[in-house]
Design an enzyme around this catalytic site. Structure first.
Site, short mmCIF file in Angstrom:
data_model
loop_
_atom_site.label_atom_id
_atom_site.label_comp_id
_atom_site.label_asym_id
_atom_site.label_seq_id
_atom_site.Cartn_x
_atom_site.Cartn_y
_atom_site.Cartn_z
N ARG A 81 0.78 -1.33 -0.12
CA ARG A 81 -0.02 -0.04 0.18
C ARG A 81 0.96 1.29 -0.01
NH1 ARG A 81 -5.06 1.08 -1.36
NH2 ARG A 81 -5.88 -0.70 -0.07
N GLN A 99 -8.58 -6.67 -8.71
CA GLN A 99 -8.59 -5.33 -8.61
C GLN A 99 -7.15 -4.86 -9.15
OE1 GLN A 99 -11.04 -3.00 -7.88
NE2 GLN A 99 -9.70 -1.02 -7.16
N ARG A 104 1.34 -6.15 -9.91
CA ARG A 104 1.85 -5.72 -8.74
C ARG A 104 1.98 -6.71 -7.53
NH1 ARG A 104 -3.34 -2.86 -5.51
NH2 ARG A 104 -4.89 -4.51 -6.00
N HIS A 197 0.12 3.84 -10.22
CA HIS A 197 -0.79 4.35 -9.24
C HIS A 197 -0.04 5.09 -8.06
CE1 HIS A 197 -3.93 4.25 -6.45
NE2 HIS A 197 -4.56 3.16 -6.82
N ASP A 242 -12.30 10.49 -6.41
CA ASP A 242 -11.90 9.39 -7.04
C ASP A 242 -12.37 9.70 -8.75
OD1 ASP A 242 -11.00 7.07 -8.07
OD2 ASP A 242 -12.18 5.69 -6.75
N GLU A 301 -2.11 9.48 -11.02
CA GLU A 301 -1.84 8.42 -11.62
C GLU A 301 -1.88 8.33 -13.15
OE1 GLU A 301 -4.56 5.41 -10.07
OE2 GLU A 301 -4.66 6.52 -8.16
#
Length: 352
Positions: A81, A99, A104, A197, A242, A301
């Site tokens: 994170r 997701q 990653r 991200h 968002d 991003e």
């Protein structure tokens, strides 16, 4: 220069800037492998092989510029994170995968002798990583044949090579270059969405504004991706935000008034930009994120989302991100789109 382990003893106190190797392999949290990049003036970056994940970017004074949660879990296959997670081959839930896709969550390897870059670099502090699909990836990322419709029920595997270069410039700028190639032997194309991200570390979310996205259309993820047009002269934060901004310029500025610092995001091959802050309610709902940490981070991003990238066999796509931290005298007038295109080092045509 690809990454190479340093066999030199640790530098004496006070001499690290002179003696530290520009590229060093070592162990990080929970004994995970990482690569440390360091420029002679003192700037540095850290890249974990788990996820090909940049977790640190420090300026020449040692100030951390990326946010990583104090509750981040460094335990594969869990994604870390913060820092710069790579969303590939899917951004968010724009598809049937987990997701943000699987890149990653996978273990990357250091590539000692990668194919040459179109533009040679004089930097010495960089590392080349590579990711290829596992058997599990080939099972979970089959691509549906869209045409002709009679064959739309047929799925086929997506074989790829994903090369990532992470580099520090002599001035301390952080540069990520992704090269994704379709290596399917069956003549099939595939499509993907993508994002760097990036979590920026800030003083306080109430002191931050994002410039360069004025008047653009965006998809609001909080409102079922309804399409709106940005009305403000800058993006400020007063609640959860968002959004996916579409057709964005090659430069975006994140101005931190309290820190008197501006992050400049330069990007190529990535037409979209996501701006995100979870705010208090969502922050409390994330197990790997502190309740109040939303105040000290913002995600801006570089992405390709609205129009997925499609590669034919043998084709390669390049997506580039360059991050700079400059004094806050940087202002929105320097984001003039005409000037951006002229001085951008990344060609608009990113597929070769």
């Amino acid at each position: 220069m690809s990454a190479s382990a340093s066999s030199s003893p640790p530098a004496p106190a006070g001499e690290e800037k002179l003696e530290a190797a520009p590229v060093r392999q070592c162990k990080g949290v929970n004994d995970l492998d990482k690569v440390v990049l360091r420029e002679v003036r003192g700037s540095s970056a850290e890249v974990y092989l788990h996820g090909g994940h940049v977790t640190s970017w420090k300026d020449e004074h040692g100030d951390e510029l990326l946010f990583v949660s104090n509750k981040a879990i460094f335990k594969p296959p869990k994604a870390i994170r913060g820092g710069i997670p790579i969303c590939f081959p899917q951004f968010s839930n724009f598809g049937n995968l987990e997701q943000h896709g699987f890149a990653r969550n996978r273990s990357w390897t250091i590539e000692k002798d990668p194919p040459p870059f179109p533009v040679p670099t004089s930097n010495t502090a960089y590392v080349d990583l590579i990711l290829t699909p596992t058997e599990e990836d080939l099972k979970i990322w089959p691509h549906r044949q869209a045409w002709p419709p009679v064959y739309s029920h047929i799925y086929y595997n997506c074989s790829f090579e994903y090369r990532l270069r992470v580099a520090l410039s002599p001035g301390g700028d952080l540069m990520l270059t992704s090269r994704i190639r379709n290596t399917n032997a069956d003549g099939k194309s595939f499509s993907f969405t993508f994002a760097y991200h990036t979590y920026f570390k800030i003083s306080d979310i109430s002191e931050v504004r994002v410039e360069g996205l004025e008047t653009l259309d965006y998809l609001d993820n909080i409102q079922d991706r309804a399409r709106f047009t940005e009305q403000g002269d800058a993006i400020v934060f007063e609640s959860e935000l968002d959004r996916i901004y579409l057709g964005t310029p090659s430069k975006i500025a994140i101005i931190d008034h309290e820190k008197k610092r501006t992050f400049v995001v330069r990007k190529g091959g990535l037409p979209d930009a996501v701006v995100w802050n979870p705010w208090d309610k969502k922050a409390k709902a994330m197990s790997d994120f502190g309740d109040d940490e939303y105040k000290r981070m913002v995600c801006v991003e570089a992405a390709a989302i609205e129009k997925p990238i499609t590669l034919k066999p043998g084709e390669e796509w390049t997506g580039k991100l360059e991050l700079s931290a400059v004094p806050s005298s940087y202002y929105s007038g320097q984001l003039d789109p005409d000037r951006v295109i002229q001085d951008s080092s990344v060609p608009e045509d990113s597929i070769s």
